[in-house]
Design an enzyme around this catalytic site. Sequence first.
Site, PDB file in Angstrom:
ATOM      1  N   SER A  26      20.336 -10.226  15.167  1.00 48.22           N
ATOM      2  CA  SER A  26      19.056 -10.537  14.512  1.00 48.22           C
ATOM      3  C   SER A  26      18.116 -11.217  15.509  1.00 48.22           C
ATOM      4  CB  SER A  26      19.267 -11.452  13.304  1.00 48.22           C
ATOM      5  OG  SER A  26      19.949 -12.632  13.687  1.00 48.22           O
ATOM      6  N   ASN A 113      25.567 -21.223   9.208  1.00 54.63           N
ATOM      7  CA  ASN A 113      25.135 -21.012   7.823  1.00 54.63           C
ATOM      8  C   ASN A 113      24.171 -22.096   7.337  1.00 54.63           C
ATOM      9  OD1 ASN A 113      26.856 -18.909   8.062  1.00 54.63           O
ATOM     10  ND2 ASN A 113      28.365 -19.614   6.563  1.00 54.63           N
ATOM     11  N   THR A 158     -14.881  -3.557 -18.434  1.00 51.09           N
ATOM     12  CA  THR A 158     -13.494  -3.553 -18.897  1.00 51.09           C
ATOM     13  C   THR A 158     -13.157  -2.083 -19.047  1.00 51.09           C
ATOM     14  OG1 THR A 158     -14.076  -3.617 -21.243  1.00 51.09           O
ATOM     15  CG2 THR A 158     -13.778  -5.749 -20.170  1.00 51.09           C
ATOM     16  N   HIS A 159     -11.943  -1.738 -18.714  1.00 53.38           N
ATOM     17  CA  HIS A 159     -11.537  -0.319 -18.708  1.00 53.38           C
ATOM     18  C   HIS A 159     -12.442   0.503 -17.782  1.00 53.38           C
ATOM     19  CE1 HIS A 159      -9.276  -1.307 -22.433  1.00 53.38           C
ATOM     20  NE2 HIS A 159     -10.360  -2.045 -22.686  1.00 53.38           N
ATOM     21  N   SER A 280     -15.976   8.981  10.554  1.00 57.10           N
ATOM     22  CA  SER A 280     -15.104  10.145  10.507  1.00 57.10           C
ATOM     23  C   SER A 280     -15.230  10.911  11.817  1.00 57.10           C
ATOM     24  CB  SER A 280     -15.521  11.031   9.333  1.00 57.10           C
ATOM     25  OG  SER A 280     -15.144  12.372   9.562  1.00 57.10           O
ATOM     26  N   LYS A 286     -20.340   9.506   7.750  1.00 56.72           N
ATOM     27  CA  LYS A 286     -19.372   8.664   7.046  1.00 56.72           C
ATOM     28  C   LYS A 286     -19.340   7.207   7.487  1.00 56.72           C
ATOM     29  CE  LYS A 286     -16.198  10.151   4.684  1.00 56.72           C
ATOM     30  NZ  LYS A 286     -16.030   9.958   3.248  1.00 56.72           N
ATOM     31  N   ASN A 288     -16.638   4.532   6.321  1.00 57.76           N
ATOM     32  CA  ASN A 288     -15.463   4.386   5.448  1.00 57.76           C
ATOM     33  C   ASN A 288     -14.935   2.954   5.414  1.00 57.76           C
ATOM     34  OD1 ASN A 288     -15.441   7.151   4.887  1.00 57.76           O
ATOM     35  ND2 ASN A 288     -14.223   7.605   6.710  1.00 57.76           N
ATOM     36  N   GLU A 293      -9.115  -0.453   2.522  1.00 60.92           N
ATOM     37  CA  GLU A 293      -8.039   0.458   2.127  1.00 60.92           C
ATOM     38  C   GLU A 293      -6.709   0.001   2.717  1.00 60.92           C
ATOM     39  OE1 GLU A 293      -9.446   4.786   2.389  1.00 60.92           O
ATOM     40  OE2 GLU A 293     -11.098   3.629   3.197  1.00 60.92           O
ATOM     41  N   GLN A 325      21.318 -12.219   6.368  1.00 62.77           N
ATOM     42  CA  GLN A 325      20.553 -12.151   7.613  1.00 62.77           C
ATOM     43  C   GLN A 325      19.280 -11.307   7.459  1.00 62.77           C
ATOM     44  OE1 GLN A 325      22.418 -12.091  11.598  1.00 62.77           O
ATOM     45  NE2 GLN A 325      21.876  -9.927  11.618  1.00 62.77           N
TER      46      GLN A 325
END
Length: 460
Positions: A26, A113, A158-159, A280, A286, A288, A293, A325
């Site tokens: 590790s 440990n 809402t919705h 793009s 574009k 973006n 995202e 671990q």
Amino acid sequence: MAKTKKSWEKRLSGGPDEMAMNFVESLSYDVRLYKYDIQGSIAHAKMLSEEGLIEEGEFDVIKAGLLEVQEDIEAGRLEFDIVYEDIHMAIEAALVEKTGDIGRKLHTGRSRNDQVATDMRLWMRDEIDTLVAKIKKLQLAFVELAGKYTDSLMPAYTHLQRAQPIVIAAYLLSFVEQFSRDVKRLGNCREILNVSPLGSGAVAGSTLPLNRQSVAEKLGFSDITYNSIDSVSDRDFCAEFIFATTLVMTHLSKLAEDFILYSSTEFGFIKTSDKYCTSSSMMPQKRNPDMLELIRGKSGSVFGSLTAMLMIMKAQPSTYNRDLQEDKLHMFNAADVASSCVEMATGIVSNTEFRVERIAENLDDGFLDATSLAEYLVKKGVPFREAHGIVGGLVALCEKREIKLSELTIDEFHAASKAIEQDVFDSLGAENVVREYSSTGAAGASQAKERIAYWKSELS
Ligand code: ARG
């Protein structure tokens, strides 16, 4: 550098083969615990010397050696060999290289440990402090942006259907509240984890007169753990930390989703900074929102880490098993993703503009004032359920004629309800509605201004 033998080389005939070595190690990722491992070791060694388990002079040698190892690591001078499996063994080996037999006394009354459980808690304490500081900066960015829009309106959904008008500040402040709960949750997690497992050994403690309380004090823990069996296997704090970061990511992902939608041509509510957009390779027009995202996308890996952590814990027999671990991969991932996304979001929020005029253009579409009209009727003594029906009928009528509620004549209102008077026009239209919000926490300007003042003093 001649390799220091691992103490169990007498017990096992030959080491694991290379594939197994690579499989079990590790070191490649727990190396980032080095500072905490050394901090824990110095406290442990000091206690050993105080209890007469090692000489005071030996403690001095161990401490100096450990600090040198730390310098070596930080200067990139220490070449880690995965034959040592993990950071604990690697540091101990480096110490023994420097100090010989004295260094060999460090591991007295200790196991990896309880050592790893201690290191993780020390690391997490700091990580929580750093993450909380970053979240507070994000909150402040929201508060500052909100300050610019206390009197500008937008529709609340809402919705994802138009619901009621709100001031933009109130929308932004909703995130400040969400993140304040994250800060509290991380604080709770910090409080629960802030106890020292050191001295629990491998599973049953030790026959040596270890002073656990004194080690805990040296390391700034508020207490010690009280059951060695639990102490070496408890990773609740780890799951809890990852859960807290999961909620941070949930909030960030919702923000990202909102901002992605709001920056689309269809909504046209916000303009994010070019700094945080890409274009793009094919479509020249574009712009973006890739950073947003990615925040939304990266949240997936933190949710994955939470599931992984719980799965790692759920079916192990008591007590320490090597499965544990794997915990570090997930706690590091959760911390790293949350941390970078909180920072990215802070940059985005600080550089976002709301297109107030563009939003205002069609703010009176969608009957945002319908609820407030029903409440107008309530104020005139009409039971709410009846008012709801009256307004529903009026909305249906307006929809058919493609007009707004405020475009109905007083006679048409009268025909629907005798309770409606000329002053109804003061309660229609988004501006009027928002002005009339009077309940605490409502999405109006005065409530937002109050909350901005509160958060400014709270966060500074
Ligand atoms: N690298 C190990 C871990 O992270 C340290 C503890 C090893 N303990 C053991 N009994 N093999 O869990």
